[in-house]
Write a protein that holds these residues in place. Structure first.
Motif, PDB file in Angstrom:
ATOM      1  N   ALA A 106      44.520  45.801  45.724  1.00  0.00           N
ATOM      2  CA  ALA A 106      44.202  44.568  46.459  1.00  0.00           C
ATOM      3  C   ALA A 106      44.807  43.360  45.756  1.00  0.00           C
ATOM      4  CB  ALA A 106      42.693  44.411  46.588  1.00  0.00           C
ATOM      5  N   GLY A 107      44.713  43.320  44.436  1.00  0.00           N
ATOM      6  CA  GLY A 107      45.277  42.202  43.672  1.00  0.00           C
ATOM      7  C   GLY A 107      46.784  42.127  43.794  1.00  0.00           C
ATOM      8  N   GLU A 108      47.428  43.280  43.829  1.00  0.00           N
ATOM      9  CA  GLU A 108      48.889  43.287  44.011  1.00  0.00           C
ATOM     10  C   GLU A 108      49.263  42.712  45.380  1.00  0.00           C
ATOM     11  OE1 GLU A 108      49.651  47.398  43.182  1.00  0.00           O
ATOM     12  OE2 GLU A 108      49.851  47.040  41.015  1.00  0.00           O
ATOM     13  N   LEU A 109      48.496  43.061  46.407  1.00  0.00           N
ATOM     14  CA  LEU A 109      48.758  42.505  47.738  1.00  0.00           C
ATOM     15  C   LEU A 109      48.492  40.998  47.758  1.00  0.00           C
ATOM     16  CD1 LEU A 109      47.273  45.301  50.028  1.00  0.00           C
ATOM     17  CD2 LEU A 109      49.664  44.577  49.903  1.00  0.00           C
TER      18      LEU A 109
ATOM     19  N   ILE B 149      44.615  34.688  40.537  1.00  0.00           N
ATOM     20  CA  ILE B 149      44.783  36.107  40.874  1.00  0.00           C
ATOM     21  C   ILE B 149      45.407  36.872  39.706  1.00  0.00           C
ATOM     22  CG2 ILE B 149      46.012  37.731  42.384  1.00  0.00           C
ATOM     23  CD1 ILE B 149      43.701  36.420  43.789  1.00  0.00           C
ATOM     24  N   LYS B 150      46.451  36.316  39.086  1.00  0.00           N
ATOM     25  CA  LYS B 150      47.186  37.041  38.040  1.00  0.00           C
ATOM     26  C   LYS B 150      46.280  37.472  36.882  1.00  0.00           C
ATOM     27  CE  LYS B 150      51.286  36.949  35.157  1.00  0.00           C
ATOM     28  NZ  LYS B 150      52.459  36.200  34.713  1.00  0.00           N
ATOM     29  N   PRO B 151      45.474  36.562  36.295  1.00  0.00           N
ATOM     30  CA  PRO B 151      44.607  37.037  35.204  1.00  0.00           C
ATOM     31  C   PRO B 151      43.553  38.050  35.668  1.00  0.00           C
ATOM     32  CG  PRO B 151      44.445  34.635  35.455  1.00  0.00           C
ATOM     33  CD  PRO B 151      45.429  35.118  36.447  1.00  0.00           C
TER      34      PRO B 151
ATOM     35  N   TYR C 189      38.019  38.598  45.946  1.00  0.00           N
ATOM     36  CA  TYR C 189      38.682  39.364  44.883  1.00  0.00           C
ATOM     37  C   TYR C 189      38.167  38.956  43.508  1.00  0.00           C
ATOM     38  CZ  TYR C 189      42.277  41.461  41.978  1.00  0.00           C
ATOM     39  OH  TYR C 189      42.926  42.198  41.028  1.00  0.00           O
ATOM     40  N   LEU C 190      38.088  37.664  43.272  1.00  0.00           N
ATOM     41  CA  LEU C 190      37.635  37.184  41.971  1.00  0.00           C
ATOM     42  C   LEU C 190      36.195  37.621  41.700  1.00  0.00           C
ATOM     43  CD1 LEU C 190      39.212  33.620  42.043  1.00  0.00           C
ATOM     44  CD2 LEU C 190      40.039  35.627  40.784  1.00  0.00           C
ATOM     45  N   SER C 191      35.380  37.614  42.728  1.00  0.00           N
ATOM     46  CA  SER C 191      33.994  38.040  42.583  1.00  0.00           C
ATOM     47  C   SER C 191      33.904  39.521  42.235  1.00  0.00           C
ATOM     48  CB  SER C 191      33.245  37.747  43.886  1.00  0.00           C
ATOM     49  OG  SER C 191      31.925  38.214  43.816  1.00  0.00           O
ATOM     50  N   LEU C 192      34.675  40.343  42.934  1.00  0.00           N
ATOM     51  CA  LEU C 192      34.666  41.778  42.643  1.00  0.00           C
ATOM     52  C   LEU C 192      35.289  42.088  41.288  1.00  0.00           C
ATOM     53  CD1 LEU C 192      35.519  43.127  46.196  1.00  0.00           C
ATOM     54  CD2 LEU C 192      33.378  43.505  44.938  1.00  0.00           C
ATOM     55  N   ALA C 193      36.316  41.348  40.920  1.00  0.00           N
ATOM     56  CA  ALA C 193      36.958  41.576  39.615  1.00  0.00           C
ATOM     57  C   ALA C 193      36.018  41.226  38.462  1.00  0.00           C
ATOM     58  CB  ALA C 193      38.248  40.763  39.515  1.00  0.00           C
ATOM     59  N   ALA C 194      35.113  40.282  38.699  1.00  0.00           N
ATOM     60  CA  ALA C 194      34.153  39.887  37.657  1.00  0.00           C
ATOM     61  C   ALA C 194      32.965  40.851  37.583  1.00  0.00           C
ATOM     62  CB  ALA C 194      33.658  38.470  37.925  1.00  0.00           C
ATOM     63  N   ALA C 195      32.783  41.657  38.610  1.00  0.00           N
ATOM     64  CA  ALA C 195      31.682  42.625  38.638  1.00  0.00           C
ATOM     65  C   ALA C 195      32.158  43.937  38.019  1.00  0.00           C
ATOM     66  CB  ALA C 195      31.229  42.838  40.084  1.00  0.00           C
ATOM     67  N   GLN C 196      31.321  44.927  38.083  1.00  0.00           N
ATOM     68  CA  GLN C 196      31.720  46.247  37.609  1.00  0.00           C
ATOM     69  C   GLN C 196      30.864  47.304  38.285  1.00  0.00           C
ATOM     70  OE1 GLN C 196      31.351  46.173  33.396  1.00  0.00           O
ATOM     71  NE2 GLN C 196      29.165  45.886  33.398  1.00  0.00           N
ATOM     72  N   PRO C 197      31.370  48.526  38.353  1.00  0.00           N
ATOM     73  CA  PRO C 197      30.583  49.596  38.967  1.00  0.00           C
ATOM     74  C   PRO C 197      29.360  49.928  38.121  1.00  0.00           C
ATOM     75  CG  PRO C 197      32.667  50.439  38.123  1.00  0.00           C
ATOM     76  CD  PRO C 197      32.670  48.965  37.913  1.00  0.00           C
ATOM     77  N   LEU C 198      28.332  50.426  38.785  1.00  0.00           N
ATOM     78  CA  LEU C 198      27.120  50.817  38.067  1.00  0.00           C
ATOM     79  C   LEU C 198      27.398  52.045  37.215  1.00  0.00           C
ATOM     80  CD1 LEU C 198      24.498  50.300  40.911  1.00  0.00           C
ATOM     81  CD2 LEU C 198      24.983  48.797  38.977  1.00  0.00           C
ATOM     82  N   PRO C 199      26.820  52.102  36.016  1.00  0.00           N
ATOM     83  CA  PRO C 199      27.137  53.189  35.094  1.00  0.00           C
ATOM     84  C   PRO C 199      26.790  54.583  35.621  1.00  0.00           C
ATOM     85  CG  PRO C 199      25.722  51.533  34.044  1.00  0.00           C
ATOM     86  CD  PRO C 199      25.914  51.129  35.458  1.00  0.00           C
ATOM     87  N   ARG C 200      25.666  54.744  36.303  1.00  0.00           N
ATOM     88  CA  ARG C 200      25.239  56.085  36.724  1.00  0.00           C
ATOM     89  C   ARG C 200      25.771  56.481  38.091  1.00  0.00           C
ATOM     90  NH1 ARG C 200      18.931  55.920  35.163  1.00  0.00           N
ATOM     91  NH2 ARG C 200      19.255  55.133  33.075  1.00  0.00           N
ATOM     92  N   THR C 201      25.911  55.520  38.992  1.00  0.00           N
ATOM     93  CA  THR C 201      26.245  55.871  40.374  1.00  0.00           C
ATOM     94  C   THR C 201      27.638  55.426  40.802  1.00  0.00           C
ATOM     95  OG1 THR C 201      25.180  53.846  41.137  1.00  0.00           O
ATOM     96  CG2 THR C 201      23.834  55.847  41.128  1.00  0.00           C
ATOM     97  N   GLY C 202      28.288  54.609  39.990  1.00  0.00           N
ATOM     98  CA  GLY C 202      29.598  54.099  40.366  1.00  0.00           C
ATOM     99  C   GLY C 202      30.737  55.029  39.998  1.00  0.00           C
ATOM    100  N   ASP C 203      31.883  54.733  40.563  1.00  0.00           N
ATOM    101  CA  ASP C 203      33.112  55.488  40.290  1.00  0.00           C
ATOM    102  C   ASP C 203      34.138  54.485  39.749  1.00  0.00           C
ATOM    103  OD1 ASP C 203      35.533  56.848  40.326  1.00  0.00           O
ATOM    104  OD2 ASP C 203      35.260  57.656  42.344  1.00  0.00           O
TER     105      ASP C 203
END
Length: 188
Positions: A157-160, A171-173, A132-146
């Protein structure tokens, strides 16, 4: 009856050796990389079918024709590749979280191979907080991401993850960050 290699692997691990160190010991003693790696997997209670699959994936590159005196390097590579990762059985909540992570990964629009490998290892070992922390620190790609789908999946996922009696304090931050990004992604 337990094989001598399996007995030696279990003993090495019980004495505090890492899986890589146990592999090194066995491979140096026997000169047989594949049976040594298999014994370490089995000593870690990795099911034989799973161990066989993992070892088949790296056999040609690491175990078929090793260089002389390369046992320690090979053991470290096997460990880094996740061959010795102990699988955790995920409950329904954990599987739901992994499904949300997979939805977020799809919404990224692309993911680096190393990041994907790390996530797969965390899913296998049940280290969902690290994922979760790894994905939260990443971001979707500008052209192909949603972005809206990406951040919304991570909010859920973070709420769970934060709903456990004693959630990891990181998790909270991260959840707050994901909520902020989700709000920005859905605001025109």
């Amino acid at each position: 009856m337990q094989s001598p290699l399996l007995t030696l692997a279990r003993h090495a691990l019980s004495q505090g050796s890492t899986p890589a160190e146990a592999y090194t010991l066995l491979a140096r003693c026997t000169g047989k990389p594949l049976p040594s790696a298999r014994a370490v997997c089995l000593a870690l209670d990795i099911p034989l079918a799973e161990a066989t699959c993992r070892l088949n994936d790296c056999y040609d590159a690491l175990l078929a024709g090793p260089r002389p005196d390369s046992e320690a390097d090979t053991g470290e590579l096997l460990e880094a590749l996740g061959v010795f990762d102990i699988p955790k059985t995920l409950d329904a909540r954990d599987r739901t979280i992994v499904d949300l992570f997979l939805a977020a990964i799809d919404a990224m629009g692309g993911i680096r191979a190393g990041h994907q490998h790390g996530l797969a290892r965390w899913f296998t070992t049940g280290n969902l907080t690290a994922a979760y922390l790894s994905l939260a620190a990443a971001q979707p790609l500008p052209r192909t991401g949603d972005p809206a789908h990406y951040w919304t999946a991570l909010v859920t996922a973070g709420e769970l993850l934060s709903s456990t009696p004693t959630p990891d304090p990181r998790i909270k931050p991260a959840l707050t960050h994901c909520r902020t990004r989700a709000a920005q992604a859905t605001t025109p």
